[in-house]
Design a protein around this motif. Structure first.
Motif, PDB file in Angstrom:
ATOM      1  N   GLN A  55       0.835  -1.192   0.000  1.00 37.59           N
ATOM      2  CA  GLN A  55       0.000   0.000   0.000  1.00 37.59           C
ATOM      3  C   GLN A  55       0.872   1.245   0.000  1.00 37.59           C
ATOM      4  OE1 GLN A  55      -2.811  -0.203   3.190  1.00 37.59           O
ATOM      5  NE2 GLN A  55      -3.492  -2.257   2.617  1.00 37.59           N
ATOM      6  N   ASP A  56       0.374   2.273  -0.674  1.00 35.18           N
ATOM      7  CA  ASP A  56       1.088   3.545  -0.719  1.00 35.18           C
ATOM      8  C   ASP A  56       0.012   4.619  -0.612  1.00 35.18           C
ATOM      9  OD1 ASP A  56       2.534   5.788  -1.194  1.00 35.18           O
ATOM     10  OD2 ASP A  56       3.270   5.170  -3.177  1.00 35.18           O
ATOM     11  N   ALA A  60      -2.815   7.256  -3.454  1.00 28.14           N
ATOM     12  CA  ALA A  60      -4.025   6.463  -3.666  1.00 28.14           C
ATOM     13  C   ALA A  60      -4.848   7.036  -4.819  1.00 28.14           C
ATOM     14  CB  ALA A  60      -4.866   6.435  -2.392  1.00 28.14           C
ATOM     15  N   GLN A  61      -5.589   6.130  -5.460  1.00 31.67           N
ATOM     16  CA  GLN A  61      -6.499   6.511  -6.555  1.00 31.67           C
ATOM     17  C   GLN A  61      -5.832   7.338  -7.644  1.00 31.67           C
ATOM     18  OE1 GLN A  61     -10.375   8.033  -5.613  1.00 31.67           O
ATOM     19  NE2 GLN A  61     -10.677   6.579  -3.956  1.00 31.67           N
ATOM     20  N   LEU A  62      -4.612   6.970  -7.986  1.00 30.66           N
ATOM     21  CA  LEU A  62      -3.967   7.640  -9.113  1.00 30.66           C
ATOM     22  C   LEU A  62      -4.567   7.097 -10.411  1.00 30.66           C
ATOM     23  CD1 LEU A  62      -0.168   7.633  -8.221  1.00 30.66           C
ATOM     24  CD2 LEU A  62      -1.744   9.573  -8.244  1.00 30.66           C
ATOM     25  N   GLY A  82      -3.880   2.725  -2.605  1.00 27.26           N
ATOM     26  CA  GLY A  82      -2.602   3.034  -3.206  1.00 27.26           C
ATOM     27  C   GLY A  82      -1.846   1.815  -3.702  1.00 27.26           C
ATOM     28  N   ARG A  83      -2.570   0.725  -3.975  1.00 29.31           N
ATOM     29  CA  ARG A  83      -1.892  -0.455  -4.503  1.00 29.31           C
ATOM     30  C   ARG A  83      -1.861  -0.379  -6.029  1.00 29.31           C
ATOM     31  NH1 ARG A  83      -5.464  -4.579  -0.985  1.00 29.31           N
ATOM     32  NH2 ARG A  83      -7.020  -3.320  -2.048  1.00 29.31           N
ATOM     33  N   CYS A  84      -0.810  -0.931  -6.610  1.00 26.88           N
ATOM     34  CA  CYS A  84      -0.604  -0.840  -8.056  1.00 26.88           C
ATOM     35  C   CYS A  84      -1.655  -1.673  -8.792  1.00 26.88           C
ATOM     36  CB  CYS A  84       0.798  -1.334  -8.402  1.00 26.88           C
ATOM     37  SG  CYS A  84       1.053  -1.526 -10.167  1.00 26.88           S
ATOM     38  N   VAL A  85      -2.468  -1.025  -9.610  1.00 25.49           N
ATOM     39  CA  VAL A  85      -3.555  -1.713 -10.297  1.00 25.49           C
ATOM     40  C   VAL A  85      -3.010  -2.757 -11.282  1.00 25.49           C
ATOM     41  CG1 VAL A  85      -5.430  -1.431 -11.955  1.00 25.49           C
ATOM     42  CG2 VAL A  85      -5.238   0.117 -10.019  1.00 25.49           C
TER      43      VAL A  85
END
Ligand SMILES: Nc1ncnc2c1ncn2[C@@H]1O[C@H](COP(=O)(O)OP(=O)(O)OP(=O)(O)O)[C@@H](O)[C@H]1O
Ligand SMILES: [Mg+2]
Lengths: 295, 291, 335
Positions: A55-56, A60-62, A82-85
């Motif tokens: 998580q980052d 988040a929600q980039l 914030g996890r890489c989709v």
């Protein structure tokens, strides 16, 4: 006697080529899409740029990197934690492939056995299995698998069990009908006339003739298994906790669909591509393996 | 006087095989012409070509089909459709499959009448009942309200004949209209066709295998073989003095009233041999002789 | 003849339902996890749990539970929902109409799309357009209803926000209905604005359910049309001077409809099963959506009631399809 079976199963290379030609574009596109899915699953640790669970919260929600506000470090953006989709999509393919392979094969195994039994023994065995299939079909399959998964509890095994328990009928029905048809054909009668007993006739004569049908059903069933896993994850009763799956990504994305529609859109895309790939593969295989096209 | 139907040097191909190789015939107004020939000779193809009913994989390579002097192949789609079913009619071979199974008899006749004659629904049904009376169907109103599966094969063929003559056609093409019926019904149906034809003054192209029928109702006849016309003329003339070995063979194979069918004389092998050598000499067969 | 067959099937309904009831009942109880564990507050005493279990009869042997439940069901009493604490039958009766309306609308849309696609396909037989229609139908078929639901939600709810994406009607709309068939009632009473508001909510879920079904209809119908067009009566119609579109519509279509309804009608049950997820995705208050909650909460009485309801609907639909085929085909009617 064994050479009868060998002849039925091993196609000489020229027939193989003819088959591939009959399968046409469907076979190729289907095989290619399926291969991509399997490769993504196998190579997930290499392909994924991030740990899918990492998580980052600061990013988040980039959105995906090409959209306004995107970040080059997260090619397809991040979710609300914030996890890489992208990484989550790739790891989800693993879950999908595992479920598809195991569930579809088990459903086929059970369904084919019961179908062969019913079709070749007839009588009360057939009556019993047929009634069982009838009762089974009176359930909405989706609801039944949700009930099953819910009562068994979350986890990969429960998802697989749910799929197998619901979908064995798909194989059983078809195999039962085909067995009955095949048994009336000349070669089956001939095989019995030369003294093959029933189980040998089944193994050597009937089963090889069912192969094209089964391969097709299996490919389609894998697509269905992927979908059921997605459904269960979406409802929130699939694989436990933090294992990434397309379904759970969609469920999360649904909550913030207005703010971050891509989080829902991307796994949907993956599912569609996989399922269409498996469908095309099934179609192509049917055309390739079966010179007399079934309707 | 212009012929009702003129087929001129017609060639039709289905895929790579040529099924009609330059066939010609004429049907004069009011005349009944028999078209005979063995199975596969191309009789139905010729009839269907005139009706615009060729299968989708068939194509007309060359030739002319004219109805009352006007080229059917050059007519506009609309013109041709207004002639078909009205001035050019068909009596089909199999009455069991030739009526729409989910529509009442009355609806099927009514539709035809309204399409070509511009009648009201009521008037069409009344006219349909009259037509059924003309083909000797009792209780026509009741029959109009029945579905095809509820009436017998002979009755269905009567309905189809009534439909063929419904709009006063000048040409009727009958493709083996009695082969699917049993013998007792066959005669009645033939008499019916003959009576209606006289009443309407229609010309008929009568396709059949049965030379007995031809002898009875056709003034003239055409013998078709392997897509080509072998012989044609007044029926009496052709039957009395067949010029071709093939026609003789055909005649020999036809049971006659004075000779029971059981003792049907097989075509002598010598005759067949002669036939095939004729064929090769005259070049009307470019196929090899079957073993 | 044919009606006899339908009666024979009717006789088989009770045993099938009984089988369904047994399976659900046993399945729910042999697997771990029961409703009590979902409702007890943390720290409840063992005695409290025992009393709760006794209250719902869960301490009895399965056979005993089953017999007493069945006895009640036969009298029309499905018990009380554990999670919602309402009468199960009441719950079903309030929610079922929403699902029925949705299913009907979806069927209507599917029939319109499917029939149009099949007709366009056959009119364009052998041309580029046929190929395009076939391809489109293939795509419609490959993607299941709940994926369509998500796609439509994204497209028309979010990217181009044209339509609402949750609920059956806007909460601020205050209307009293006499029945739970909101749409049908508002149409019958002529309140078109209300009907329009309801339709705006229903259109996306109904479309999602309809798309794959329409593809099934299109495929079956086109195959049947192709076959029927080759029949003698259709060929002969050409020789009567009718135009091809008119032959397709008047002669071929009524015949092609029979196998299409016979084979495709059964697939309405697919659509019904699809409501479970599609209702969930669009937060539509039907029995499908309720089913998921019931399962998650292990609400035994409600689950049992729901599954029986679905089974009854499936059976009724199958019979209705049979009756419809019999009506469409005069040969079966008199046979
Ligand atoms: N749909 C089709 N496709 C391909 N070939 C066809 C088709 N219909 C007919 N033929 C061929 O065309 C030729 C002429 O057929 P046609 O039906 O005109 O014969 P016919 O003289 O009417 O025979 P019969 O007395 O059996 O009715 C035959 O060789 C037949 O095999
Ligand atoms: Mg013929």
């Amino acid at each position: 006697m064994a050479d009868i079976a060998v002849r039925a199963m091993a196609a000489p290379p020229s027939r193989l080529l003819a088959g591939v030609r009959r399968g046409g574009a469907r076979l190729w596109v289907g095989a290619a899409l399926t291969a991509i899915l399997v490769l993504a699953a196998l190579l997930a640790p290499i392909l994924a740029p991030h740990n899918p669970l990492e998580q980052d919260l600061l990013s988040a929600q980039l959105p995906p990197m090409w959209m306004h506000g995107g970040d080059g470090a997260y090619i397809l953006g991040t979710d609300s934690l914030g996890r890489c989709v992208l990484s989550r999509l790739i790891y989800s393919a693993q879950t999908a492939v595992i479920v598809a392979l195991i569930a579809a094969s088990l459903a086929a195994l059970i369904g084919v056995s019961l179908g062969l039994f019913a079709g070749s023994f007839g009588g009360w065995v057939d009556q019993f299995i047929s009634r069982l299939i009838d009762v089974w079909m009176a359930f909405p399959p989706v609801l039944l698998s949700i009930v099953l998964a819910a009562v068994i509890g979350a986890g990969l095994t429960s998802v697989i069990v749910a799929i197998v328990v619901v979908d064995w009928t798909r194989f059983a029905r078809v195999v039962r009908a085909e067995t009955m048809v095949q048994l009336t054909r000349d070669y089956a009668a001939a095989a019995r006339a030369i003294g093959l007993n029933r189980s040998k006739v089944l193994r050597l004569e009937i089963l090889p003739n069912l192969v094209p049908l089964l391969v097709t059903l299996l490919a389609v069933e894998m697509g269905i298994a992927i979908l059921v896993e997605v459904i269960l994850s979406f409802v929130g009763i699939s694989v436990a906790g933090d294992t990434p799956t397309w379904g759970s990504m969609i469920a999360e994305g649904r909550q913030i669909v207005y703010q971050a529609p891509w989080i829902m859109a991307l796994p949907i895309g993956c599912i569609i591509v996989s399922v269409i790939g498996l469908n095309l593969l099934g179609d192509g295989l049917r055309l390739a393996l079966d010179p007399v096209q079934r309707s | 006087m212009t012929a009702a139907l003129t087929v001129d040097n017609l060639r039709i191909a289905i895929g790579d095989t040529i099924v009609l190789r330059g066939a010609s015939l004429e049907v004069q107004p009011g005349e009944v012409r028999g078209l005979v020939g063995e199975s596969g000779a191309g009789k139905s193809m010729l009839g269907r070509a005139a009706l615009g009913l060729l299968p989708s994989n068939a194509s007309i390579v060359s030739g002319r089909i004219a109805f009352e002097g006007r080229d059917l192949l050059k007519m506009s789609e609309g013109e041709r459709r207004s002639e078909l079913g009205r001035r050019i009619a068909l009596i089909p071979q199999d009455p069991m499959t030739s009526l729409n199974p989910v529509k009442r008899v009355g609806a099927q006749i009514g539709r035809l009448l309204r399409h070509h004659l511009d009648l009201s629904k009521r008037a069409a049904l009344e006219r349909a009942a009259e037509l059924l009376t003309e083909v000797a169907i009792r209780e026509p109103e009741r029959v109009l309200s029945l579905y095809p599966h509820e009436i017998s094969g002979g009755m269905r063929q009567r309905v189809l004949i009534a439909m063929a003559f419904a709009c006063n056609p000048s040409l009727v093409i009958a493709d083996e209209p009695t082969t699917a019926l049993d013998v007792t019904v066959q005669r009645q149906v033939l008499q019916l066709v003959e009576r209606l034809r006289q009443r309407h003054g229609s010309a008929v192209l009568f396709i059949t295998h049965d030379l007995g029928v031809v002898a009875k109702i056709c003034r003239s006849m055409t013998v078709l073989h392997a897509g080509r016309v072998l012989e044609e003329g007044e029926t009496a003339e052709v039957l009395a003095h067949p010029r071709h070995a093939y026609t003789r063979a055909l005649l020999a194979a036809t049971p006659r009233a004075d000779r029971p069918a059981e003792t049907l004389r097989p075509v002598p092998p010598a005759l067949i041999d002669q036939l095939w050598s004729d064929a090769r000499r005259l070049d009307w067969l470019d196929v090899a002789r079957p073993a | 003849m044919r009606w006899g067959e339908i009666i024979r099937r009717l006789v088989l309904v009770p045993p099938t339902l009984f089988g369904v009831a047994v399976i659900v009942f046993v399945l729910l109880r042999v697997v771990p996890g029961d409703p009590i564990s979902m409702m007890i507050p943390p720290g409840a005493s063992q005695a409290d749990i025992g009393r709760l279990r006794a209250l719902y009869g869960l301490d009895q042997p399965i056979l005993h539970q089953f017999v007493s439940w069945l006895g009640q069901v036969v009298q029309g009493n499905f018990g009380r929902s554990i999670s919602v604490r309402q009468d199960v039958l009441d719950l079903l009766l309030t929610r079922l109409p929403a699902t029925i309306e949705l299913t009907l609308l979806a069927t209507l849309i599917a029939v319109v799309i499917g029939v149009l696609a099949a007709l366009v396909g056959i009119l364009a037989r052998g041309r580029r357009a046929e190929w395009a229609v076939d391809g489109g139908v293939g795509v419609l078929l490959a993607i299941p209803d709940f994926l369509w639901a998500l796609i439509l939600l994204l497209l028309f709810g979010v990217l181009v926000p044209l339509l609402p994406i949750s609920g059956r009607i806007d909460p601020q709309v205050e209307i009293d209905f006499h029945s739970n068939f909101y749409l049908i009632e508002s149409l019958l009473t002529g309140r078109l604005d209300v009907a329009a508001a309801l339709l705006r909510h229903m259109i996306l879920p109904a479309l999602a359910l309809a798309l794959p079904f329409s593809a099934i209809i299109a495929r079956l119908l086109k195959a049947s049309l192709v076959e029927a067009e080759d029949q003698d009566y259709a060929q002969i119609a050409r020789a009567r001077g009718y135009s091809r579109p008119s032959i397709l519509l008047n002669e071929v279509f009524p015949n092609a409809l029979i196998p299409t309804v016979a084979l495709g009608g059964v697939q309405v049950t697919l659509l019904l099963g699809g409501t479970v997820l599609v209702e969930r995705i669009f937060s539509y208050e039907g029995i499908g959506n309720m089913a998921i909650d019931a399962v998650i909460n292990r609400d035994f009485p409600l689950i049992q009631g729901l599954v029986l309801t679905f089974a009854v609907l499936f059976i009724v639909l199958n019979l209705a399809v049979d009756a419809l085929v019999t009506l469409l085909d005069p040969r079966l009617r008199h046979g």
